[in-house]
Design an enzyme around this catalytic site. Structure first.
Site, PDB file in Angstrom:
ATOM      1  N   ASP A  10       0.876  -1.172   0.000  1.00  0.00           N
ATOM      2  CA  ASP A  10       0.000   0.000   0.000  1.00  0.00           C
ATOM      3  C   ASP A  10       0.913   1.221   0.000  1.00  0.00           C
ATOM      4  O   ASP A  10       2.124   1.111   0.226  1.00  0.00           O
ATOM      5  CB  ASP A  10      -0.881   0.001   1.260  1.00  0.00           C
ATOM      6  CG  ASP A  10      -1.756   1.241   1.343  1.00  0.00           C
ATOM      7  OD1 ASP A  10      -2.467   1.531   0.369  1.00  0.00           O
ATOM      8  OD2 ASP A  10      -1.714   1.955   2.374  1.00  0.00           O
ATOM      9  N   SER A  11       0.307   2.394  -0.194  1.00  0.00           N
ATOM     10  CA  SER A  11       1.091   3.620  -0.144  1.00  0.00           C
ATOM     11  C   SER A  11       1.540   3.944   1.285  1.00  0.00           C
ATOM     12  O   SER A  11       2.447   4.754   1.458  1.00  0.00           O
ATOM     13  CB  SER A  11       0.254   4.776  -0.689  1.00  0.00           C
ATOM     14  OG  SER A  11      -0.990   4.824  -0.012  1.00  0.00           O
ATOM     15  N   CYS A  73      -3.830  -1.098  -1.825  1.00  0.00           N
ATOM     16  CA  CYS A  73      -4.162   0.301  -2.117  1.00  0.00           C
ATOM     17  C   CYS A  73      -5.180   0.365  -3.267  1.00  0.00           C
ATOM     18  O   CYS A  73      -4.942  -0.185  -4.344  1.00  0.00           O
ATOM     19  CB  CYS A  73      -2.875   1.013  -2.518  1.00  0.00           C
ATOM     20  SG  CYS A  73      -3.087   2.725  -2.956  1.00  0.00           S
ATOM     21  N   GLU A 152      -6.612   9.069   9.586  1.00  0.00           N
ATOM     22  CA  GLU A 152      -5.275   8.961  10.200  1.00  0.00           C
ATOM     23  C   GLU A 152      -5.214   9.734  11.521  1.00  0.00           C
ATOM     24  O   GLU A 152      -4.457   9.385  12.424  1.00  0.00           O
ATOM     25  CB  GLU A 152      -4.192   9.445   9.222  1.00  0.00           C
ATOM     26  CG  GLU A 152      -4.056   8.507   8.059  1.00  0.00           C
ATOM     27  CD  GLU A 152      -2.796   8.680   7.225  1.00  0.00           C
ATOM     28  OE1 GLU A 152      -1.910   9.471   7.600  1.00  0.00           O
ATOM     29  OE2 GLU A 152      -2.703   8.013   6.174  1.00  0.00           O
ATOM     30  N   CYS A 184     -11.452   3.081  -0.765  1.00  0.00           N
ATOM     31  CA  CYS A 184     -10.152   3.590  -0.306  1.00  0.00           C
ATOM     32  C   CYS A 184      -9.823   2.866   0.988  1.00  0.00           C
ATOM     33  O   CYS A 184     -10.716   2.611   1.803  1.00  0.00           O
ATOM     34  CB  CYS A 184     -10.241   5.100  -0.069  1.00  0.00           C
ATOM     35  SG  CYS A 184      -8.747   5.806   0.666  1.00  0.00           S
ATOM     36  N   HIS A 186      -8.656   3.728   3.700  1.00  0.00           N
ATOM     37  CA  HIS A 186      -8.932   4.395   4.976  1.00  0.00           C
ATOM     38  C   HIS A 186     -10.418   4.416   5.345  1.00  0.00           C
ATOM     39  O   HIS A 186     -10.752   4.624   6.509  1.00  0.00           O
ATOM     40  CB  HIS A 186      -8.449   5.845   4.904  1.00  0.00           C
ATOM     41  CG  HIS A 186      -6.961   6.005   4.891  1.00  0.00           C
ATOM     42  ND1 HIS A 186      -6.163   5.428   3.933  1.00  0.00           N
ATOM     43  CD2 HIS A 186      -6.127   6.681   5.726  1.00  0.00           C
ATOM     44  CE1 HIS A 186      -4.895   5.752   4.175  1.00  0.00           C
ATOM     45  NE2 HIS A 186      -4.851   6.501   5.254  1.00  0.00           N
TER      46      HIS A 186
END
Ligand code: DGL
Length: 265
Positions: A10-11, A73, A152, A184, A186
């Site tokens: 993932d990023s 991702c 985050e 996504c 997140h």
């Protein structure tokens, strides 16, 4: 081959939502997780840059003996899977197809919302995947960039997050969607705020869950499943590990230890 590790990238920390599902579904597997924290975010970058980063991440994981690659991702999954399949011999699973399949299975009306980063939504990957499975589906997409920093920050059900969600999702709710793809890494963290906004009638599709299920199926079909556990995870990042450990602990729900910094070149 089956004793080898599964490579997941993932990023940054977001892919830990996918890792968590994979750990639950496949507890006997060895996993190598790579977070490209030096170059995050991917969601605002061009397809050619995201493809280049993804090839480098996959190259690293293959050098570490990956028997399969999971592109956790959404941004990378939406643009880089064909290039990864061309370059590497091992099976590649992205999050788009599993998420699209789940959305089509759950939706009664065929009116499906998709939310993601700018790069994911602009690529049209979810829309195309949904249309391949259900050509008459109506897909309505929205770019939700502020959800990434909010997740985050740990503001998963904060008033600010609820306000932002209201703003982003209003056009989709006006279209009377009955299913919403959380496109996504997140966004699954924000489920409480999103659920409160969309109500009980709209199905929320978590691509992480579906991807873990698809991975388990693929390993079984290709006889790549590890015969005996217990498995474990090794974490690699491309920047100093501190922030990854701190923020990632919240994403994974347990402390992250022994995170190694690596170079991809
Ligand atoms: N992991 C990315 C995704 O799922 C979100 C963060 C980023 O933009 O890199 O699209």
């Amino acid at each position: 081959m089956s004793h080898r590790a599964i490579g997941i990238f993932d990023s940054g920390v977001g892919g830990l939502t996918v890792l968590q599902e994979v750990l639950q579904t496949l507890p006997d597997e060895e996993l190598n997780y790579l977070g490209d924290t030096a170059r995050v975010p991917y969601g605002t970058k061009s397809p050619s840059t995201v493809i280049r980063y993804s090839l480098e991440a996959a190259e690293f994981l293959c050098r570490h003996g990956a028997k399969a690659l999971v592109v956790a991702c959404n941004t990378a999954s939406s643009v880089a899977v064909p290039a990864l399949e061309d370059r590497f011999q091992v099976p590649v699973i992205g999050v788009i197809e599993p998420g699209a399949l789940r959305a089509v299975t759950l939706s009664r009306s065929g009116r499906i919302g998709v939310i993601g980063t700018e790069a994911t939504v602009t690529s049209g990957a979810y829309t195309q995947a949904i249309h391949r499975l259900r050509p008459d589906a109506r897909v309505f997409s929205a770019i939700c960039p502020l959800f990434v920093p909010l997740a985050e920050e740990g503001w998963v059900n904060h008033p600010v997050t609820r306000m932002v969600a209201e703003e982003y999702l209003a056009p989709l709710l006006e279209q009377k969607i009955d299913t919403l793809v959380l496109g996504c890494t997140h966004y699954p963290l924000l489920k409480p705020a999103l659920r409160a906004l969309v109500g009980e009638e709209v199905c929320l599709v978590d691509s992480a869950e579906e991807t873990a299920r698809a991975l388990a199926g693929m390993l079984q079909n290709q006889e790549l499943q590890r015969a005996e556990g217990p498995g474990g995870v090794q974490f690699f990042v491309t920047d100093v590990p501190d922030r990854f450990e701190r923020v990632g602990g919240g994403f994974l729900g347990s402390a992250l230890t022994q995170v190694q910094r690596v170079r991809l070149d």
